[in-house]
Structure formats: structure tokens, C-alpha cells
Motif scaffolding. Structure first.
Motif, mmCIF file in Angstrom:
data_model
loop_
_atom_site.group_PDB
_atom_site.id
_atom_site.type_symbol
_atom_site.label_atom_id
_atom_site.label_comp_id
_atom_site.label_asym_id
_atom_site.label_seq_id
_atom_site.Cartn_x
_atom_site.Cartn_y
_atom_site.Cartn_z
ATOM 1 N N LEU A 107 51.951 30.164 24.015
ATOM 2 C CA LEU A 107 53.404 30.735 23.812
ATOM 3 C C LEU A 107 54.104 30.642 25.088
ATOM 4 O O LEU A 107 55.578 30.680 24.592
ATOM 5 N N THR A 108 53.561 30.436 26.178
ATOM 6 C CA THR A 108 54.611 30.525 27.213
ATOM 7 C C THR A 108 55.670 29.424 27.452
ATOM 8 O O THR A 108 56.664 29.705 27.605
ATOM 9 N N ALA A 109 55.065 28.091 27.055
ATOM 10 C CA ALA A 109 56.435 27.072 27.196
ATOM 11 C C ALA A 109 57.498 27.160 26.109
ATOM 12 O O ALA A 109 58.695 27.084 26.150
ATOM 13 N N PRO A 110 56.951 27.546 24.671
ATOM 14 C CA PRO A 110 57.937 27.808 23.637
ATOM 15 C C PRO A 110 58.922 28.858 23.994
ATOM 16 O O PRO A 110 60.195 28.726 23.704
ATOM 17 N N VAL A 111 58.536 30.062 24.595
ATOM 18 C CA VAL A 111 59.296 31.185 25.001
ATOM 19 C C VAL A 111 60.432 30.808 25.955
ATOM 20 O O VAL A 111 61.419 31.207 26.068
ATOM 21 N N LYS A 112 59.595 30.001 27.093
ATOM 22 C CA LYS A 112 60.278 29.658 28.262
ATOM 23 C C LYS A 112 61.540 28.693 27.659
ATOM 24 O O LYS A 112 62.792 29.037 28.182
ATOM 25 N N SER A 113 61.401 28.095 26.841
ATOM 26 C CA SER A 113 62.515 27.063 26.360
ATOM 27 C C SER A 113 63.654 27.798 25.437
ATOM 28 O O SER A 113 64.837 27.733 25.383
ATOM 29 N N VAL A 114 62.999 29.045 25.058
ATOM 30 C CA VAL A 114 64.233 30.062 24.289
ATOM 31 C C VAL A 114 65.039 30.482 25.299
ATOM 32 O O VAL A 114 66.284 30.652 25.293
ATOM 33 N N LYS A 115 64.380 31.034 26.529
ATOM 34 C CA LYS A 115 65.143 31.682 27.643
ATOM 35 C C LYS A 115 66.033 30.421 28.009
ATOM 36 O O LYS A 115 67.055 30.758 28.630
ATOM 37 N N GLU A 116 65.632 29.399 28.261
ATOM 38 C CA GLU A 116 66.218 28.230 28.902
ATOM 39 C C GLU A 116 67.578 27.772 28.050
ATOM 40 O O GLU A 116 68.612 27.361 28.487
ATOM 41 N N ALA A 117 67.249 28.035 26.782
ATOM 42 C CA ALA A 117 68.576 27.758 25.825
ATOM 43 C C ALA A 117 69.622 29.238 25.874
ATOM 44 O O ALA A 117 70.725 29.085 25.050
ATOM 45 N N GLY A 118 69.493 30.120 26.876
ATOM 46 C CA GLY A 118 70.455 31.061 27.175
ATOM 47 C C GLY A 118 70.224 32.117 26.278
ATOM 48 O O GLY A 118 71.239 33.080 26.114
ATOM 49 N N LYS A 119 69.056 32.286 25.587
ATOM 50 C CA LYS A 119 68.939 33.610 24.848
ATOM 51 C C LYS A 119 68.136 34.661 25.753
ATOM 52 O O LYS A 119 67.592 34.187 26.605
ATOM 53 N N TRP A 120 68.441 36.067 25.019
ATOM 54 C CA TRP A 120 67.687 37.147 25.669
ATOM 55 C C TRP A 120 66.343 36.900 25.196
ATOM 56 O O TRP A 120 66.098 36.635 24.022
ATOM 57 N N VAL A 121 65.248 37.438 26.078
ATOM 58 C CA VAL A 121 63.880 37.133 25.635
ATOM 59 C C VAL A 121 63.143 38.624 26.119
ATOM 60 O O VAL A 121 63.190 39.131 27.362
ATOM 61 N N THR A 122 62.639 39.359 24.980
ATOM 62 C CA THR A 122 61.709 40.309 25.225
ATOM 63 C C THR A 122 60.248 40.312 24.978
ATOM 64 O O THR A 122 60.197 39.816 23.762
ATOM 65 N N VAL A 123 59.505 40.219 25.901
ATOM 66 C CA VAL A 123 57.916 39.930 25.807
ATOM 67 C C VAL A 123 57.464 41.377 25.437
ATOM 68 O O VAL A 123 57.909 42.333 26.217
ATOM 69 N N VAL A 124 56.626 41.476 24.479
ATOM 70 C CA VAL A 124 55.869 42.662 24.175
ATOM 71 C C VAL A 124 54.326 42.696 24.339
ATOM 72 O O VAL A 124 53.555 41.912 24.036
ATOM 73 N N ASP A 125 53.692 43.691 25.068
ATOM 74 C CA ASP A 125 52.383 43.926 25.211
ATOM 75 C C ASP A 125 51.429 42.938 25.856
ATOM 76 O O ASP A 125 50.571 43.208 26.524
ATOM 77 N N ARG A 126 51.547 41.762 25.515
ATOM 78 C CA ARG A 126 50.977 40.642 26.340
ATOM 79 C C ARG A 126 52.042 39.814 27.019
ATOM 80 O O ARG A 126 52.586 39.124 26.418
ATOM 81 N N GLY A 127 51.416 39.727 28.424
ATOM 82 C CA GLY A 127 52.340 38.707 29.335
ATOM 83 C C GLY A 127 52.206 37.341 29.184
ATOM 84 O O GLY A 127 51.344 36.862 28.505
ATOM 85 N N LEU A 128 53.244 36.566 29.203
ATOM 86 C CA LEU A 128 53.191 35.087 29.388
ATOM 87 C C LEU A 128 52.200 34.580 30.486
ATOM 88 O O LEU A 128 52.144 35.602 31.485
ATOM 89 N N SER A 129 51.860 33.359 30.522
ATOM 90 C CA SER A 129 51.149 32.700 31.696
ATOM 91 C C SER A 129 51.986 32.724 32.885
ATOM 92 O O SER A 129 51.393 32.365 34.004
ATOM 93 N N GLU A 130 53.265 32.689 32.921
ATOM 94 C CA GLU A 130 54.089 32.446 33.909
ATOM 95 C C GLU A 130 55.217 33.764 34.173
ATOM 96 O O GLU A 130 55.690 34.184 33.205
ATOM 97 N N GLU A 131 55.227 33.965 35.426
ATOM 98 C CA GLU A 131 56.068 35.260 35.538
ATOM 99 C C GLU A 131 57.528 34.999 35.598
ATOM 100 O O GLU A 131 57.921 33.913 35.770
ATOM 101 N N GLY A 132 58.114 35.965 35.038
ATOM 102 C CA GLY A 132 59.886 35.981 35.513
ATOM 103 C C GLY A 132 60.635 35.317 34.384
ATOM 104 O O GLY A 132 61.454 35.014 34.453
ATOM 105 N N ILE A 133 59.943 34.721 33.234
ATOM 106 C CA ILE A 133 60.481 34.174 32.141
ATOM 107 C C ILE A 133 61.223 35.167 31.446
ATOM 108 O O ILE A 133 62.672 34.972 31.123
ATOM 109 N N GLU A 134 60.942 36.343 31.009
ATOM 110 C CA GLU A 134 61.663 37.241 30.032
ATOM 111 C C GLU A 134 62.495 38.093 30.876
ATOM 112 O O GLU A 134 62.350 38.453 31.996
#
Lengths: 321, 321
Positions: free
Chosen positions: B106-133
Motif C-alpha cells: 500500500l505504500t506506493a499507492p498511498v504515496k501517489s495519492v499524497k503526491e497528487a496533493g490530497k490529504w492522507v490519514t493513515v490508520v492503525d498500521r504504518g506505511l513502509s516509508e515514514e513521512g508520507i501521511e
């Protein structure tokens, strides 16, 4: 196991369905009184914080008209203790949102609010005893120092000389300075001195005057606070050494953010520590009553680097700060 | 300095004044679309989490009718990746609230949501890369283990023998177990075994059957999850060793909470890890658009001990979990 299988049907039906326009539930609408006790506007940051508290109360009065707010501001700890005792004795508050003027004298009074069965949200400065509050909302002091330190490390060469202005002696200030020093560790940057400017413009002016007298070379200043940055900039102007050094403050004061937007070489960036954190605390406290969302825990608001590219997002011209 | 002095007047006037009935501002009212992507209800906790997400959407539809929600549930990571891509491609979401099925895919797909300028809230389980959300909302896994461990230490004598059931192998599970082991350190309690029951009732039943076969004396079980606790209790019943040991689960399942309320000696307490944390994440994401309160950062929801005395507060009979 029946329960589980039964559960699957409505969930599957909800797949990819926009729920807008769905079932409408009546609002809770139960009258609640939220007490908010904050320090008065003794410096710019607290001015901004007071303004944000009032703006948030206005917003919430519209959204949840059945929630009542009692806002009190205190110029010292004993006034704040009295305010809180009044809120319990005469206003029958259901929750207290408190930014302690000082940790030690507020700990027992806030603890007795908790023991009276009220919700307690503590903001920005911890109490002297752990585990009293339901919700703790604060800026990220470690990130505040680290984000600034990372900028210094990336933009200064080994051997560069800097000075630091510290805030009021507190654990909060220690955390910031330790994180800054850790971030520049190994960079070869020399810290000439770090004196307390007490998050006060006039004190910072005097500390910086002293630095400028003592040190013939200063490449950059970590003022660590926007109020202190203004005092530092005044002292630098008075000594006509504007071109020698740049200054990094902290918080997100509108005058500073405006100068970053305008690409002032003396103020290349700023680090956020938003006075609107009081708004986060008030909003989350209200959600404890208005929603089923758990709101107890620790909310640590991130510190971000304000650059000329993103400064517009952090510029609130209507705020006094 | 004029700005500061001017500021003091309105603030002083606000002292101890209930602001209820004050100025009314128009609501923002700007249309926003919030995408919510969560795992489907594969076990009780996720069933509760799905239910709470839907309840929160209902509440917010009433409070903020101009906010639209797109809820999708996924039974595996690749379905979840597709859901998120659909939300961007066809629903034009402004924010994503995601509980990653697994961190890595899920890390790359969520990162691309963030890079598209959207707000990202990650819940309960962290992504593999810090600082995306922008916002991270999670339970307190360390406290979850520590609160349970403290109870074991306080209620068992040195030499007591216990077994542990672990969840799905994850950093989250490691944090819990390490905190538990640290809490009982020095107590003389002996951990006979700790096998993975994968937060699954049937797996836990099998693991516990095995424990019961292997170990003639078990004084207590840290099932570490209420679904697993049910499987464990079944295995204990089948072996007729109900009076030998007590069991501590975790989360706050309504059946378990009810038995604590009823003072079942097999289930003396429980430790919260509320499935309604998804509600906290959705509510805070909406506040990012509806208020000026900073909502970026880390919100760690506390774990609390549910006892017969306070169990009523944690009992939600309408939830499926």
C-alpha cells in the motif's frame, strides 16, 4: 459464529457506495459546558492562541449550538487556579481544556477536576504528574528542533558559527534544543553560545546585542521563536550586520511568514509550532461528547518547514499573530 | 509593539464570559469528498471497525451535509490498491483515510495519492516509508501490552505459569509483546510459550488446545485479543480446566465487556484497543477541512483497563463487536 456471517452482508453492500444522502440520525444535542483556561496574551504566540481559541468557539457555536463555552485567560498561575475552581464551583463544566501557565501549581487543581469526573484536555505544557488528563495535545518539540537543525546542517558549511536563543527554562525548551543539537551533530557547525531569551522580543534583543558585541563572526541565528526572531533582527539592524547572517525563528507568525513569502534573505524559512493547537484541543474535546470516536490519548501536532514555495498555506492575515 | 497592546483589550473583555450565543459565522460548506479504504470484516475487530466507520459517516452526513464519503472495503491488498486508484480516477477525492491491509503493497499507492496533493490519514498500521501521511491515528500498542502486563504482575505470584497468544506477525504485534514482557519483568512469572493465533478465533482455539495438551499447569493466559480470547475459552471449556486459569483478551468486544460487567471469574478485565479508532481518523480528517485546527501529526489513542467497575462505559450493545 453466526454473528460474523450475518455481519458480512451489510458490509459487502456498502462497497464503493457513496453514503452521502444516506440515513440521517438526530444530533446528540445534549447541553454540555466546556471550560477553557489559557494564559493571557503576554507575547505574540499567546496572542495568536487566544485569537484561535475565540475563533474556534465561534465555529463550534454554529455547528453545535447546545455546547456552551467558558473561556478564561490568566496572567499568572494563581489566577488560573482560581479560574478553574470557579468553572467547577459556579459553571458546572463537563470538560476542561487547559494550557497550564506553569506545570507545578496547576497539577493539583487539574487533578481534582479529573477526580470530580470531568473530561480533562491538557494543551502544550504537561502537568507534573503523568496520567491525569484524558487527552494531551501539543506541538512536536523534538521535530521543532530537528526540522530547524536539519536546515542549518543542509545550508551551512563545516566551521560555520551560530548562536542560539533559548526560551523560558522548561522541559519543552530542553527537548527543542537537544533535538536541534542532535540534528547538527557531525556537521562541524560551531555553537558560539545559547542564552535564554525567554520567548520574549525584548529579552531576545538584549541577548542578541550581547552576542553581537562578543562575537565578530556569526553566520546564522537559531532564534527558535518568531517573537525572539523579531528582537534578534532589531539588534542585527542596530549593529548594521544584516548581510552577515540569516535568522530562523519558529511558530508561524504572520509577519515572519509574509517575509518568507517575499523571499527576504534574512529569513529564508520558518518552522511551525501553530498557536492554533488550542483549536485542535477544543475541537477534539467537543468530539468526545458529540461523536463515538475515542478522543483520549496523545495528539502531537507535526512541525513543518515553511519555505517561500509553501508559505501561502501558513499565512493567516486575519490573526493578530 | 502597538499590535500587542491593542490585542489585550478584547481578550480582557472575554475573561470568564460564556461565549454561547455570540457571533455566528457561516459554515464553510465547501463540497469535499473523503475516501475511506479499510479491510473488510474478516474478524470481529474489523467487523466493529466497519460498523463504526459507517456510523461515523452517518453522523457526519448530518453535521456537514456538504461533505461526501466514499467507503470501500477490501479483502486483500490488491483489491485495496484498486479501490484507492478508483477513488482518485473516478471520485476525485480530496482526502484519503486508509487502514492499510498490509504496509508494503500500500505504500506506493498511498504515496501517489499524497503526491497528487490530497490529504492522507493513515490508520492503525504504518506505511513502509515514514513521512508520507499528514495524520497518523493508531492505538497505543506499547500501552496495550504494558497495561495487560501490569495486571498480570499485580495478580500473579512469582513462579506462576502463563501462556501467550500472538497476533499476525507484524511490528505492531512485536511492540505489544515486548511491552508485556517488559511489564512482567522481575515478577518471577514464567512464560511457557508464545505462539501466533493470528488474531483469529479458530487459530487461537488450536494454539490453546496444543498448550493445554503440553502444559499440566497454566495459571493465566494473555490472549491479547478478544477474538482469540473466545477461541481460548472454548479450548479451556473443552478440556474442563475452566477453574485453573483466567484469560485476558484485548480490544473491547461487547461479549467480553459484558462478561466483565457480570464479574465472570474467567475474564476479570480487558484492555481497550478500540475499533472506533477509524471514527477518530475520519472525524479528524473532516476537521482539517471544516476548521482551522491543525490536524496533521500523530494521534495515539490510549489503552485502558476495563474492570467490572468501569465496564459500562465501554459497553456498546448496538455494535456487532
Amino acid at each position: 459464529m453466526d454473528r460474523r456471517n450475518m455481519l458480512k452482508l451489510p458490509l459487502a453492500a456498502a462497497l464503493m457506495v457513496g453514503v452521502s444522502g444516506g440515513a440521517v440520525l438526530a444530533q446528540g444535542g445534549e447541553k454540555k459546558v466546556i471550560g477553557i483556561s489559557i494564559p493571557s496574551a503576554t507575547h505574540g504566540f499567546m496572542g495568536g492562541l487566544n485569537w484561535h481559541a475565540q475563533e474556534t468557539i465561534k465555529r463550534l457555536n454554529t455547528t453545535y449550538p447546545h455546547i456552551e463555552f467558558v473561556l478564561s485567560t490568566a496572567g499568572d498561575a494563581s489566577k488560573q487556579v482560581n479560574d478553574i475552581e470557579d468553572m467547577i464551583a459556579t459553571r458546572n463544566i463537563d470538560a476542561l481544556v487547559v494550557l497550564p501557565f506553569e506545570s507545578e501549581p496547576l497539577t493539583a487543581p487539574v487533578k481534582s477536576v479529573k477526580e470530580a469526573g470531568k473530561w480533562v484536555t491538557v494543551v502544550d505544557r504537561g502537568l507534573s504528574e503523568e496520567g491525569i488528563e484524558d487527552l494531551y495535545v501539543a506541538g512536536d518539540n523534538t521535530a521543532f528542533g530537528r526540522v530547524a537543525g536539519d536546515y542549518f546542517k543542509a545550508h551551512l558549511k563545516s566551521g560555520a558559527k551560530i548562536v542560539i536563543l533559548r526560551g523560558i527554562p522548561t522541559t519543552l525548551d530542553n527537548e527543542r534544543v537537544e533535538a536541534f543539537e542532535k540534528a547538527i551533530d557531525g556537521s562541524g557547525i560551531e555553537i558560539l553560545d545559547k542564552q535564554h531569551g525567554n520567548w520574549n522580543r525584548d529579552d531576545a534583543f538584549k541577548v542578541m546585542q550581547d552576542y553581537l558585541t562578543k562575537f565578530p563572526q556569526i553566520d546564522a541565528v537559531w532564534a527558535a521563536d518568531d517573537d525572539m526572531a523579531l528582537g534578534v533582527l532589531e539588534a542585527i539592524s542596530a549593529s548594521k550586520r544584516e548581510k552577515e547572517m540569516w535568522v530562523i525563528g519558529g511558530a508561524g507568525m504572520k509577519e515572519i511568514v509574509k517575509r518568507i513569502m517575499d523571499k527576504d534573505p534574512q529569513l529564508p524559512v520558518d518552522v511551525t509550532y501553530p498557536p492554533a493547537l488550542i483549536s485542535s484541543a477544543i475541537e477534539m474535546t467537543v468530539l468526545n461528547f458529540e461523536s463515538d470516536a475515542p478522543m483520549s490519548g496523545r495528539f502531537i501536532i507535526g512541525s513543518r518547514l515553511i519555505t517561500p514555495e509553501n508559505a501561502a498555506k501558513f499565512y493567516f492575515p486575519d490573526s493578530p499573530f
